[in-house]
Enzyme design. Structure first.
Site, mmCIF file in Angstrom:
data_model
loop_
_atom_site.group_PDB
_atom_site.id
_atom_site.type_symbol
_atom_site.label_atom_id
_atom_site.label_comp_id
_atom_site.label_asym_id
_atom_site.label_seq_id
_atom_site.Cartn_x
_atom_site.Cartn_y
_atom_site.Cartn_z
ATOM 1 N N HIS A 123 -21.510 23.396 49.087
ATOM 2 C CA HIS A 123 -22.584 24.155 48.448
ATOM 3 C C HIS A 123 -22.055 25.506 47.975
ATOM 4 C CE1 HIS A 123 -22.706 25.552 52.601
ATOM 5 N NE2 HIS A 123 -23.497 26.560 52.271
ATOM 6 N N HIS B 10 -22.614 28.714 48.611
ATOM 7 C CA HIS B 10 -22.497 29.966 49.374
ATOM 8 C C HIS B 10 -21.038 30.402 49.523
ATOM 9 C CE1 HIS B 10 -26.770 29.559 51.234
ATOM 10 N NE2 HIS B 10 -26.772 30.193 50.072
ATOM 11 N N ASP C 278 -19.204 31.835 51.723
ATOM 12 C CA ASP C 278 -18.365 31.537 52.887
ATOM 13 C C ASP C 278 -17.833 30.103 52.849
ATOM 14 O OD1 ASP C 278 -21.133 30.907 53.324
ATOM 15 O OD2 ASP C 278 -20.743 30.638 55.465
ATOM 16 N N HIS C 279 -18.193 29.372 51.813
ATOM 17 C CA HIS C 279 -17.692 27.999 51.647
ATOM 18 C C HIS C 279 -16.814 27.833 50.399
ATOM 19 C CE1 HIS C 279 -20.315 26.134 54.820
ATOM 20 N NE2 HIS C 279 -20.888 27.311 54.652
ATOM 21 N N HIS D 81 -30.900 22.765 52.656
ATOM 22 C CA HIS D 81 -30.458 24.130 52.971
ATOM 23 C C HIS D 81 -31.169 25.072 51.999
ATOM 24 C CE1 HIS D 81 -27.958 27.157 54.704
ATOM 25 N NE2 HIS D 81 -27.163 27.334 53.676
ATOM 26 N N ASP E 155 -23.945 22.989 55.092
ATOM 27 C CA ASP E 155 -25.048 23.588 55.833
ATOM 28 C C ASP E 155 -26.299 22.724 55.662
ATOM 29 O OD1 ASP E 155 -23.146 25.476 56.207
ATOM 30 O OD2 ASP E 155 -24.227 27.136 55.306
ATOM 31 N N HIS F 1 -19.246 25.842 62.377
ATOM 32 C CA HIS F 1 -20.073 26.800 61.636
ATOM 33 C C HIS F 1 -20.992 27.572 62.584
ATOM 34 C CE1 HIS F 1 -22.979 28.191 58.513
ATOM 35 N NE2 HIS F 1 -21.962 28.101 57.705
#
Lengths: 319, 319
Positions: free
Chosen positions: A62, A64, A66-67, A139, A209, A268
């Site tokens: 996805h 975000h 942090d990914h 999410h 997530d 995570h």
């Protein structure tokens, strides 16, 4: 097949845990696949035996940061490593322009082709040995889980079929066993048509997530390993009153128990969970909560820890 | 004022050195400025006492990824840290859209304003205590050095002027000494008009990639510290026949000697220079080459090493 965790922290890095990235390594031991690529993934790789040259595909769950914020640096370093083989990156369409602009604005030259594929329309991606499909999750933004299934594991000749078709034993069989195509009495015989898997394919699900594990009910059937986020514990969610679209350890554990998941790997974790068991909350709280609901083989992923998934589907720590 | 090196490797990170980032810390000890922001800068910060909340400005020397790919992650983590103060980022205009798109595509919410300012048109950026200007350098892409000059260091009241204007001693002088504005006989008096620096301002130059140190001739006059890349040694350039727009240690050292630079700090070392002195080439080769041409105070920057620049302009290792 092995799993090697490169980042197991949610949202922000900590001293002990980086943001999300997981390597899935083929049974051959060299080719590998990267699921999510948080900032600093290339730094983590320096501490592993994995080479960017052997990377066969990147899969982003996805949008975000942090990914995915580690993508530009990973690509630039892959370029400087002299990689020439094309690289497929399966990622949300919303990130495609950002990846392209990062390369052009920074004047980064890559000596290999980057193929950006929209995760939204991925149905069946294949390497020589693995097939990858997606499961839609829930999410704050669209998120998927990636299902990795071995293709035709340890293929052996279908002797019954060869005999039935009257194809004589000898060098011909040897070539077909290698997957080659051969000519026989005016026909072309393809090795792939005479090879059969000699054991069930291993299946590993690596999820993005997700606040609704039930969405994995179908995919979890027959999966050997499920890697799922457990950002919070119930106690923390009850205190803060917010999940931000994430799951608790209890929620994932209950689902895995009901679905009969053999190996559940949690990852995570919110940065609030300390490694030191004397601190509160600590990472052991996550383990205790999950174990109260799940009787299978539970693992809490650690950065740089490698796990082997045996042919029998057992998950064991390596090294 | 202190310098704290967060990354001293050129192009790619190594196990010991991250890609470019340097912190300049105000004499007050908390507010600081970041020059370049390679991937993993936020990870390095976790190993320092510096807080993203106290960051007063980011200055990017040029578009190359090893100098800017850490921006999206740093901003996202600053947002999650609860920062609310606006943040100026001075960076090449070509990167502005990439930074903006990274935030929107990743659905990143920032609870503070990010002000993107084009480095190309920067003439005079000021915080309360520092003034920043640029020097044009020479590289494969446009690159600058940032010149940080203290504003009005340790200001004291201009007693001569106060007496000449007949402003009576007392609480009025106290307010002016604090920099406040006061009313006196129908006039508004501003503290800044009655304060004078009590010592020379310290000046620090932190350069981007550059293959022509002579361009710094003017700026280096009166500078206390010059931080400059020394990506290669002569021996390596003679063997490979390529500088890729970078300087050798000898080249920078010769310039610093001629310009009378008091403190020369070399950084941005090619990953080929090993920390182990038994390896070849090793980082000591850089030191030896520079010392052959420079008789001032030479420092080879190390990741996470902090240096104090005293009021007398001396550079000393901290801690």
């Amino acid at each position: 097949m092995d799993l090697l965790f490169l980042g197991t922290s949610a949202g922000v890095p900590t001293k002990a845990r980086n943001v999300s990235a997981t390597a899935l390594i083929e049974a051959s031991g060299s080719h590998w696949y990267l699921i999510d690529c948080g900032e600093g993934t290339q730094h983590r790789l320096l501490q592993t035996p994995l080479s960017i040259r052997d990377l066969r595909g990147i899969f982003i769950t996805h949008v975000h940061g942090d990914h995915c914020f580690g993508l530009p640096g990973l690509l630039a370093s892959a370029g400087m490593s002299g990689r020439t083989q094309p690289l497929d990156i399966i990622l949300p369409a919303a990130l495609h322009d950002w990846v392209r602009l990062g390369l052009t604005a920074s004047d980064t030259y890559l000596p290999f082709e980057v193929r950006l594929l929209a995760v939204e329309s991925l149905t069946d991606w294949r390497s020589e040995t693995l097939q990858v499909s997606t499961v839609q999750l829930s999410h704050r933004v669209p998120s998927v889980g990636f299902v990795f299934t071995e293709l035709n594991p340890e293929p052996r000749l279908d002797v019954q079929r060869l005999d039935a078709e009257g194809i004589p034993r000898g060098p011909l069989w040897g070539d077909l066993a290698k997957g080659l195509s051969v000519e026989y009495e005016g026909r072309t015989l393809h090795g792939r048509d005479y090879l059969r898997a000699s054991r069930p394919a291993r299946r590993v699900i690596v999820c993005g997530d997700n606040d609704n594990p039930e969405l994995l009910a179908e995919a979890a059937k027959g999966a050997d390993v499920m890697v799922h986020e457990a950002t919070f514990t119930q106690a923390v969610v009850e205190r803060t009153g917010a999940t931000f679209g994430h799951s608790t350890a209890a929620q994932v554990a209950r689902f895995a128990e009901a679905a009969g998941v053999r190996n559940l790997v949690l990852t995570h974790f919110s940065a609030r969970y300390q490694g030191d068991p004397r601190r509160n909350p600590c990472i052991d709280d996550v383990r205790v909560e999950a174990l109260a609901h799940y009787s299978g083989h539970l693992t809490l992923a650690q950065d740089l820890q490698r796990y082997h998934i045996g042919r029998d589907g057992c998950l064991v720590v390596v090294g």
